[in-house]
Design an enzyme around this catalytic site. Structure first.
Site, PDB file in Angstrom:
ATOM      1  N   LYS A   1       4.248  59.054 -74.486  1.00  0.00           N
ATOM      2  CA  LYS A   1       5.411  58.799 -75.350  1.00  0.00           C
ATOM      3  C   LYS A   1       4.945  58.588 -76.801  1.00  0.00           C
ATOM      4  CE  LYS A   1       9.232  58.372 -74.547  1.00  0.00           C
ATOM      5  NZ  LYS A   1      10.342  59.365 -74.495  1.00  0.00           N
TER       6      LYS A   1
ATOM      7  N   THR B   1      10.102  54.335 -76.771  1.00  0.00           N
ATOM      8  CA  THR B   1      10.078  53.121 -75.960  1.00  0.00           C
ATOM      9  C   THR B   1       9.242  52.031 -76.630  1.00  0.00           C
ATOM     10  OG1 THR B   1       9.165  52.219 -73.907  1.00  0.00           O
ATOM     11  CG2 THR B   1       8.203  54.261 -74.661  1.00  0.00           C
ATOM     12  N   ASP B   2       9.545  50.769 -76.314  1.00  0.00           N
ATOM     13  CA  ASP B   2       8.720  49.670 -76.854  1.00  0.00           C
ATOM     14  C   ASP B   2       7.299  49.702 -76.291  1.00  0.00           C
ATOM     15  OD1 ASP B   2       9.268  48.835 -74.241  1.00  0.00           O
ATOM     16  OD2 ASP B   2      10.090  46.881 -74.816  1.00  0.00           O
ATOM     17  N   GLU B   3       7.094  50.447 -75.177  1.00  0.00           N
ATOM     18  CA  GLU B   3       5.762  50.461 -74.552  1.00  0.00           C
ATOM     19  C   GLU B   3       4.707  51.111 -75.438  1.00  0.00           C
ATOM     20  OE1 GLU B   3       5.407  51.363 -70.454  1.00  0.00           O
ATOM     21  OE2 GLU B   3       7.273  50.357 -69.936  1.00  0.00           O
TER      22      GLU B   3
ATOM     23  N   TYR C   1       1.750  56.902 -69.225  1.00  0.00           N
ATOM     24  CA  TYR C   1       3.143  57.115 -69.648  1.00  0.00           C
ATOM     25  C   TYR C   1       3.317  56.761 -71.125  1.00  0.00           C
ATOM     26  CZ  TYR C   1       7.931  55.709 -70.707  1.00  0.00           C
ATOM     27  OH  TYR C   1       9.142  55.524 -71.340  1.00  0.00           O
TER      28      TYR C   1
HETATM   29  P1  NAD Z   1      14.811  59.170 -66.112  1.00  0.00           P
HETATM   30  O1  NAD Z   1      13.496  59.386 -65.467  1.00  0.00           O
HETATM   31  O2  NAD Z   1      15.879  58.448 -65.365  1.00  0.00           O
HETATM   32  O3  NAD Z   1      15.430  60.556 -66.587  1.00  0.00           O
HETATM   33  C1  NAD Z   1      14.663  61.556 -67.175  1.00  0.00           C
HETATM   34  C2  NAD Z   1      15.461  62.851 -67.132  1.00  0.00           C
HETATM   35  O4  NAD Z   1      14.705  63.869 -67.812  1.00  0.00           O
HETATM   36  C3  NAD Z   1      15.729  63.371 -65.711  1.00  0.00           C
HETATM   37  O5  NAD Z   1      17.072  63.771 -65.597  1.00  0.00           O
HETATM   38  C4  NAD Z   1      14.803  64.567 -65.587  1.00  0.00           C
HETATM   39  O6  NAD Z   1      15.282  65.571 -64.702  1.00  0.00           O
HETATM   40  C5  NAD Z   1      14.728  65.048 -67.017  1.00  0.00           C
HETATM   41  N1  NAD Z   1      13.501  65.818 -67.291  1.00  0.00           N
HETATM   42  C6  NAD Z   1      12.221  65.457 -66.988  1.00  0.00           C
HETATM   43  N2  NAD Z   1      11.365  66.424 -67.364  1.00  0.00           N
HETATM   44  C7  NAD Z   1      12.123  67.401 -67.957  1.00  0.00           C
HETATM   45  C8  NAD Z   1      11.817  68.647 -68.566  1.00  0.00           C
HETATM   46  N3  NAD Z   1      10.542  69.093 -68.633  1.00  0.00           N
HETATM   47  N4  NAD Z   1      12.826  69.382 -69.068  1.00  0.00           N
HETATM   48  C9  NAD Z   1      14.104  68.964 -68.985  1.00  0.00           C
HETATM   49  N5  NAD Z   1      14.458  67.793 -68.396  1.00  0.00           N
HETATM   50  C10 NAD Z   1      13.472  67.023 -67.903  1.00  0.00           C
HETATM   51  O7  NAD Z   1      14.483  58.421 -67.486  1.00  0.00           O
HETATM   52  P2  NAD Z   1      15.330  57.334 -68.278  1.00  0.00           P
HETATM   53  O8  NAD Z   1      14.994  55.988 -67.773  1.00  0.00           O
HETATM   54  O9  NAD Z   1      16.741  57.778 -68.328  1.00  0.00           O
HETATM   55  O10 NAD Z   1      14.664  57.467 -69.721  1.00  0.00           O
HETATM   56  C11 NAD Z   1      15.195  58.381 -70.690  1.00  0.00           C
HETATM   57  C12 NAD Z   1      14.375  58.284 -71.951  1.00  0.00           C
HETATM   58  O11 NAD Z   1      14.444  56.970 -72.473  1.00  0.00           O
HETATM   59  C13 NAD Z   1      12.888  58.572 -71.769  1.00  0.00           C
HETATM   60  O12 NAD Z   1      12.446  59.321 -72.871  1.00  0.00           O
HETATM   61  C14 NAD Z   1      12.233  57.210 -71.739  1.00  0.00           C
HETATM   62  O13 NAD Z   1      10.925  57.264 -72.227  1.00  0.00           O
HETATM   63  C15 NAD Z   1      13.142  56.439 -72.676  1.00  0.00           C
HETATM   64  N6  NAD Z   1      13.249  54.985 -72.436  1.00  0.00           N
HETATM   65  C16 NAD Z   1      13.565  54.507 -71.195  1.00  0.00           C
HETATM   66  C17 NAD Z   1      13.733  53.132 -71.007  1.00  0.00           C
HETATM   67  C18 NAD Z   1      14.108  52.566 -69.657  1.00  0.00           C
HETATM   68  O14 NAD Z   1      14.133  51.333 -69.517  1.00  0.00           O
HETATM   69  N7  NAD Z   1      14.431  53.358 -68.666  1.00  0.00           N
HETATM   70  C19 NAD Z   1      13.549  52.258 -72.083  1.00  0.00           C
HETATM   71  C20 NAD Z   1      13.206  52.791 -73.346  1.00  0.00           C
HETATM   72  C21 NAD Z   1      13.074  54.162 -73.498  1.00  0.00           C
HETATM   73  O1  DAU Z   2       9.960  48.968 -71.813  1.00  0.00           O
HETATM   74  C1  DAU Z   2      10.613  50.205 -71.684  1.00  0.00           C
HETATM   75  C2  DAU Z   2      10.135  50.899 -70.436  1.00  0.00           C
HETATM   76  O2  DAU Z   2      10.701  50.196 -69.336  1.00  0.00           O
HETATM   77  C3  DAU Z   2      10.501  52.373 -70.384  1.00  0.00           C
HETATM   78  O3  DAU Z   2       9.840  53.045 -71.419  1.00  0.00           O
HETATM   79  C4  DAU Z   2      10.103  52.984 -69.035  1.00  0.00           C
HETATM   80  O4  DAU Z   2      10.544  54.322 -68.962  1.00  0.00           O
HETATM   81  C5  DAU Z   2      10.760  52.177 -67.934  1.00  0.00           C
HETATM   82  O5  DAU Z   2      10.354  52.677 -66.673  1.00  0.00           O
HETATM   83  C6  DAU Z   2      10.384  50.695 -68.056  1.00  0.00           C
HETATM   84  O6  DAU Z   2       8.975  50.499 -67.786  1.00  0.00           O
HETATM   85  P1  DAU Z   2       8.450  49.223 -66.950  1.00  0.00           P
HETATM   86  O7  DAU Z   2       7.128  49.554 -66.391  1.00  0.00           O
HETATM   87  O8  DAU Z   2       8.584  47.975 -67.735  1.00  0.00           O
HETATM   88  O9  DAU Z   2       9.602  49.179 -65.811  1.00  0.00           O
HETATM   89  P2  DAU Z   2       9.523  48.977 -64.220  1.00  0.00           P
HETATM   90  O10 DAU Z   2      10.934  48.818 -63.760  1.00  0.00           O
HETATM   91  O11 DAU Z   2       8.671  49.967 -63.551  1.00  0.00           O
HETATM   92  O12 DAU Z   2       8.799  47.543 -64.117  1.00  0.00           O
HETATM   93  C7  DAU Z   2       9.351  46.393 -64.717  1.00  0.00           C
HETATM   94  C8  DAU Z   2       8.433  45.231 -64.401  1.00  0.00           C
HETATM   95  O13 DAU Z   2       8.481  44.963 -63.003  1.00  0.00           O
HETATM   96  C9  DAU Z   2       6.962  45.504 -64.716  1.00  0.00           C
HETATM   97  O14 DAU Z   2       6.353  44.320 -65.192  1.00  0.00           O
HETATM   98  C10 DAU Z   2       6.359  45.899 -63.368  1.00  0.00           C
HETATM   99  C11 DAU Z   2       7.190  45.089 -62.383  1.00  0.00           C
HETATM  100  N1  DAU Z   2       7.385  45.692 -61.035  1.00  0.00           N
HETATM  101  C12 DAU Z   2       7.850  46.974 -60.999  1.00  0.00           C
HETATM  102  C13 DAU Z   2       8.032  47.618 -59.785  1.00  0.00           C
HETATM  103  C14 DAU Z   2       8.522  49.033 -59.722  1.00  0.00           C
HETATM  104  C15 DAU Z   2       7.133  44.975 -59.899  1.00  0.00           C
HETATM  105  O15 DAU Z   2       6.743  43.791 -59.939  1.00  0.00           O
HETATM  106  N2  DAU Z   2       7.301  45.600 -58.683  1.00  0.00           N
HETATM  107  C16 DAU Z   2       7.734  46.892 -58.586  1.00  0.00           C
HETATM  108  O16 DAU Z   2       7.849  47.395 -57.441  1.00  0.00           O
END
Ligand code: NAD
Ligand code: DAU
Length: 340
Positions: free
Chosen positions: A157, A125-127, A153
């Site tokens: 990562k 992730t970019d985080e 988190y």
């Molecule tokens: P998500 O939370 O929607 O899904 C995570 C999945 O992993 C779930 O299905 C969960 O059951 C499974 N899981 C969790 N722990 C596990 C374990 N111990 N063994 C097997 N399965 C397990 O997450 P997402 O948003 O789909 O993110 C997927 C990946 O992409 C993550 O690695 C996250 O860091 C990365 N990522 C997410 C975003 C985003 O915006 N959502 C952006 C960049 C990177």
């Molecule tokens: O940047 C990539 C990441 O993006 C992934 O690695 C993470 O898995 C994914 O959850 C996401 O993280 P963020 O923290 O950026 O996403 P989130 O949707 O939780 O929040 C997006 C922005 O919105 C952040 O600045 C916090 C804000 N926010 C979020 C929630 C849930 C609010 O203002 N109110 C809210 O209730």
């Protein structure tokens, strides 16, 4: 035929990845491996199961189960999405994040090594890069930006990133890493900003905007991210990191305005400013020029259209999110938002 183990395949991005490869008729077999935590939902992929897509319920920390799965299905590549993924939950408790994101990644790397896996792609992730100043639009994260994670988190990562790097340098493991910005689209769990706000508004509830609402994220449609992951898997150079982004920076206020407009809800009645997230990163912005230059990938979807498609998906799939927004979810919502 190549068999790919897709960890976290019942989550948001993992399920979209499986769906995309099936839709494109890619010549691969997919073993969808998932623990089905609160964020995992078999309904996300159940319509795809069959000869090409096989589901195995398991924990990536369970060495025996993963080894058996790799051997039983002759897995030769691993795409590792499985993670605890929500920043707010990592602030409530970081234990599961360290367990899955760090220990789980280490277990998979050891198995990749002992089972002679041909490719191991870690979805990061970019985080991991930390935060950027909002008044310097000229600065973005590149693959050379130092890792400075700020939340439990992102720290977990980043530990995964370091392990992947170490297994390349120490053991020559054929690894690839992607670091992507914020995704949105279908099957996004309604604890994250966009699906939370869309579904709250469908329930006629207010949306909780953290702090001053001016934090900036770079939003990418999930199908574009999945396409990037598959491109890196096919064409990436081992040991390399590839940033993936939408070149689409927006403040949370802008996102909220767009959603409200699209759903015909007035700002004053539906937006509630709440206490900020502790350690809230101010701005993320990705420089994705390397993946474009080296592998020819760039996003295909425009935000203006893809956000409409996303909102429509939540309208068409009310049962999907209403089932989630009950039970344990209600307890989480109460803990996270009641006293802000
Ligand atoms: P998500 O939370 O929607 O899904 C995570 C999945 O992993 C779930 O299905 C969960 O059951 C499974 N899981 C969790 N722990 C596990 C374990 N111990 N063994 C097997 N399965 C397990 O997450 P997402 O948003 O789909 O993110 C997927 C990946 O992409 C993550 O690695 C996250 O860091 C990365 N990522 C997410 C975003 C985003 O915006 N959502 C952006 C960049 C990177
Ligand atoms: O940047 C990539 C990441 O993006 C992934 O690695 C993470 O898995 C994914 O959850 C996401 O993280 P963020 O923290 O950026 O996403 P989130 O949707 O939780 O929040 C997006 C922005 O919105 C952040 O600045 C916090 C804000 N926010 C979020 C929630 C849930 C609010 O203002 N109110 C809210 O209730």
């Amino acid at each position: 035929m190549t068999t790919i183990l897709v960890t976290g395949a019942a989550g948001f991005i993992g399920s979209n990845f499986v769906r995309l490869l099936v839709k494109r008729k890619e010549p691969v077999r997919l073993v969808a491996f998932d623990k089905l935590t609160y964020a995992g939902n078999l309904a996300n992929i159940s319509d795809l199961l069959g000869d090409q897509v096989i589901f195995v319920k398991g924990d990536i920390c369970d060495t025996d189960k993963v080894v058996r799965t790799v051997r039983d299905y002759h897995v030769s590549q691993i795409v590792h999405f499985a993670a605890e993924s929500h920043v707010d939950r990592s602030i409530l408790g970081s234990g599961p994040f360290v367990q899955t994101n760090v220990v789980g990644t280490q277990v998979l790397l050891d198995i990749a090594k002992s089972e002679r896996i041909e490719k191991f792609l870690y979805v990061s992730t970019d985080e991991v890069y930390g935060t950027l100043p909002e008044d310097r639009p000229d600065i973005k994260f590149t693959e050379e930006t130092p890792l400075q994670p700020n939340s439990p988190y992102s720290a977990s990562k980043a530990a995964g990133d370091c392990l992947v790097r170490a297994y390349f340098h120490t053991f020559g493991l054929p690894v690839l890493t992607t670091r992507c910005s914020n995704n949105y689209g279908p099957y996004h769990f309604p604890e994250k900003l966009i699906p939370l706000f869309v579904t709250n508004l469908m329930e006629n509830k207010q949306v909780p905007l953290y702090g001053d609402g001016k934090n900036i994220r770079d939003w990418l449609y999930v199908e574009d991210h999945c396409d990037a992951v598959y491109t890196v898997l096919q064409k990436g150079r081992f040991g390399e990191v590839y940033n993936v982004g939408g070149n689409n920076e927006m403040t949370n206020r802008q996102i909220t305005e767009i959603i409200l407009r699209e759903m015909n809800k007035p700002w004053d009645k539906f937006v509630r400013y709440v206490q900020d997230r502790p350690g809230h990163d101010r701005r993320y912005a990705i420089d994705a020029s390397k993946i474009k230059r080296e592998l020819g990938w760039e996003p295909k979807h425009r935000f203006e259209q893809a956000i409409k498609t996303t909102i429509q998906w939540y309208r068409d799939n009310e049962k999907w999110w209403r089932d989630i927004k009950s039970g344990d979810y209600l307890k989480y919502y109460e803990t996270q938002y009641a006293h802000r």
